[in-house]
Design a protein around this motif. Structure first.
Motif, short mmCIF file in Angstrom:
data_model
loop_
_atom_site.label_atom_id
_atom_site.label_comp_id
_atom_site.label_asym_id
_atom_site.label_seq_id
_atom_site.Cartn_x
_atom_site.Cartn_y
_atom_site.Cartn_z
N ARG A 149 0.02 3.01 -10.50
CA ARG A 149 -0.95 2.18 -9.78
C ARG A 149 -1.64 2.97 -8.67
O ARG A 149 -2.25 2.37 -7.78
N ASP A 150 -1.52 4.29 -8.71
CA ASP A 150 -2.13 5.16 -7.70
C ASP A 150 -1.65 4.85 -6.29
O ASP A 150 -2.42 4.92 -5.32
N LEU A 151 -0.36 4.52 -6.17
CA LEU A 151 0.23 4.23 -4.88
C LEU A 151 1.24 5.31 -4.51
O LEU A 151 1.93 5.86 -5.37
N PRO A 152 1.35 5.62 -3.21
CA PRO A 152 2.35 6.59 -2.76
C PRO A 152 3.71 5.95 -2.59
O PRO A 152 3.84 4.73 -2.44
N VAL A 153 4.75 6.78 -2.57
CA VAL A 153 6.12 6.30 -2.41
C VAL A 153 6.78 7.07 -1.28
O VAL A 153 6.54 8.27 -1.10
N SER A 154 7.59 6.37 -0.49
CA SER A 154 8.22 6.98 0.69
C SER A 154 9.67 6.54 0.77
O SER A 154 9.99 5.37 0.55
N ASP A 189 0.82 -1.22 0.00
CA ASP A 189 0.00 0.00 0.00
C ASP A 189 0.85 1.26 0.00
O ASP A 189 0.45 2.28 -0.55
N VAL A 190 2.02 1.20 0.66
CA VAL A 190 2.97 2.30 0.67
C VAL A 190 4.29 1.74 0.11
O VAL A 190 4.91 0.87 0.73
N VAL A 191 4.67 2.21 -1.06
CA VAL A 191 5.86 1.71 -1.73
C VAL A 191 7.08 2.44 -1.17
O VAL A 191 7.18 3.67 -1.28
N GLN A 192 7.98 1.71 -0.57
CA GLN A 192 9.16 2.33 0.05
C GLN A 192 10.40 2.10 -0.81
O GLN A 192 10.53 1.09 -1.50
N VAL A 193 11.31 3.06 -0.72
CA VAL A 193 12.56 3.00 -1.48
C VAL A 193 13.70 3.37 -0.54
O VAL A 193 13.63 4.39 0.15
N GLY A 194 14.73 2.55 -0.51
CA GLY A 194 15.90 2.85 0.31
C GLY A 194 16.70 3.99 -0.30
O GLY A 194 17.03 3.98 -1.49
N ALA A 195 17.03 5.00 0.52
CA ALA A 195 17.78 6.15 0.02
C ALA A 195 19.15 5.75 -0.52
O ALA A 195 19.67 6.38 -1.44
N ILE A 196 19.72 4.70 0.03
CA ILE A 196 21.06 4.28 -0.36
C ILE A 196 21.12 3.81 -1.82
O ILE A 196 22.18 3.78 -2.43
N TRP A 197 19.98 3.49 -2.42
CA TRP A 197 19.98 2.95 -3.78
C TRP A 197 19.98 4.03 -4.86
O TRP A 197 19.96 3.72 -6.03
N GLY A 198 19.98 5.29 -4.48
CA GLY A 198 20.18 6.35 -5.45
C GLY A 198 18.92 7.04 -5.94
O GLY A 198 17.79 6.63 -5.65
N ILE A 199 19.13 8.09 -6.72
CA ILE A 199 18.05 8.96 -7.16
C ILE A 199 17.31 8.37 -8.35
O ILE A 199 16.06 8.37 -8.39
N THR A 200 18.03 7.87 -9.35
CA THR A 200 17.36 7.34 -10.54
C THR A 200 16.47 6.16 -10.19
O THR A 200 15.34 6.04 -10.69
N HIS A 201 16.94 5.30 -9.32
CA HIS A 201 16.12 4.17 -8.86
C HIS A 201 14.85 4.68 -8.20
O HIS A 201 13.74 4.20 -8.50
N TYR A 202 14.98 5.67 -7.31
CA TYR A 202 13.80 6.23 -6.63
C TYR A 202 12.81 6.80 -7.64
O TYR A 202 11.60 6.57 -7.55
#
Length: 383
Positions: free
Chosen positions: A284-289, A261-274
């Motif tokens: 998919r109308d999902l938020p990212v954090s 429901d909340v798609v998370q991204v590790g900051a360590i993996w970089g900007i383009t990945h995020y």
């Protein structure tokens, strides 16, 4: 054409001033290592990024001699460079750190802060308090979240997952500390992949008899799409996961199963990945954090530029030794500055070899999965 000519690596430390960790373990000293990458060009403009310096010797040939402004193309060149052996795990951290350094160069050349280069109209990024607080006693826990409340934060994330009664008591401490900023502060619980499916359902359902959770974070192993989907159907809280997924393709099973429901991204993996994950989530109308931008501050700029952000994790208000960040913590968020680039400056002469102890690498720390994790008796840590 400007060219990338080389790189150098440094190491400093972050002194958290408290033990930090999660259900898998903690660093008692509160002192952790922070690798720094400086990417060099023939124009004298350097890109600075913190995060990981793993596998740089294999990755650098993919970008050497290339124009640093071609960030997206260079990102794909790095992925292609390690195609046979795979880009997962720590190698992806090296890719992410180079990527952040490239974005820093690109923004410096444009004479703009990175958030503006990426298209953001507002320098403010909403945040939530997160103390990596598993090893804090109740008094220190309350003091930590009171200090975050003084900066305007109205939601907080607790590390837990061992025992329902402990989690409820400690969540109430966080709630009370933040109540001055909201009648019903937002509460999140992070189990750091420590449960099996039925454990997760029982634990969260028991908490929800007494408290509302905004989300339950990393309840199961990161690849268990069916399990996350089943948990999402069984509890009221949103299911948040993704910080340890290394590559856009690893999100596909979770997204296809409706498991997050909340798609998370590790900051360590970089900007383009995020940015790429944010687009996939937005479709998919999902938020990212973002998770963990404390020592990887460049990615916070990207959070200001996407259309579907959830609040960003704020773990600490300080900076690593010898590192200056052009940002401030106020109004319940992160206020990004006007300095061209990602706003990361380093004092190379002032950074000494202060790597006493193993920091995150300690066998007692949270990045080493505990042998006890997931192996408790059914009644322990449940209702």
């Amino acid at each position: 054409m400007m060219k990338i000519t080389g790189y150098r690596c440094l190491a400093t430390q972050h002194d958290w001033g408290r033990p930090v960790g999660d259900v898998n373990g903690h660093v008692a000293s509160g002192i952790t290592e922070v690798p720094i990458l400086v990417l060099e060009t023939d124009a004298g403009v350097e890109g600075i990024a913190t995060g990981s310096t793993h596998d740089l010797e294999r990755l650098f040939p993919a970008i050497e001699g290339q124009d640093p402004r071609a960030v997206a193309s260079l990102y794909d060149r790095m992925l292609a460079r390690v195609f046979k052996s795979g880009h997962g795990g720590a190698t992806f951290g090296g890719i992410g750190t180079i990527d952040a350094a490239l974005w820093d160069i690109k923004a410096k050349l444009a004479g703009e802060p990175l958030w503006r280069l990426l298209g953001a109209g507002d320098r403010f990024v909403e945040g939530y308090a997160s103390g990596l607080d598993i090893a804090l006693d109740d008094d220190r826990l309350a003091a930590l979240y009171r200090s975050m409340a003084e900066r305007g934060y109205a939601s907080g994330k607790l590390k837990g997952g061992r025992d329902v009664a402990d989690d409820v008591r400690r969540l109430r401490i966080v709630e009370d500390a933040l109540r001055g900023n909201a009648d019903r502060p937002g509460l999140m619980l992070d189990a750091n992949e420590s449960w099996h499916r039925k454990q997760a359902v029982r634990h969260v359902a028991a908490i929800e008899e007494q408290l509302d959770l905004v989300w339950i974070e990393e309840p199961l192993r990161r690849w268990d799409a069916d399990g996350h989907a089943a948990l999402g159907r069984a509890v009221r809280a949103s299911v948040a996961t993704g910080e340890n997924l290394t590559g856009l393709e690893q999100y596909r099973p979770l997204l296809d199963a409706g498991a997050v429901d909340v798609v998370q991204v590790g900051a360590i993996w970089g900007i383009t990945h995020y940015l790429r994950v944010a687009v996939a989530a937005h479709a998919r109308d999902l938020p990212v954090s973002i998770v963990g931008p404390t020592a990887n501050a460049a990615v916070t700029h990207a959070a200001a530029a996407v259309p579907n952000p959830m609040p960003t994790e704020v773990q600490d208000l300080g900076a690593p030794i010898g590192v200056t960040l052009d940002q401030s913590f106020e109004g319940g968020g992160i206020v990004l500055g006007d300095e061209p680039g990602a706003g990361i400056r380093i004092d190379e002469d002032g950074i000494a070899a202060r790597m006493a102890g193993e920091g995150w690498r300690s066998a007692a720390g949270p990045h080493v999965r505990s042998a006890r994790t997931g192996l408790r008796l059914a009644a322990e840590g449940s209702a």
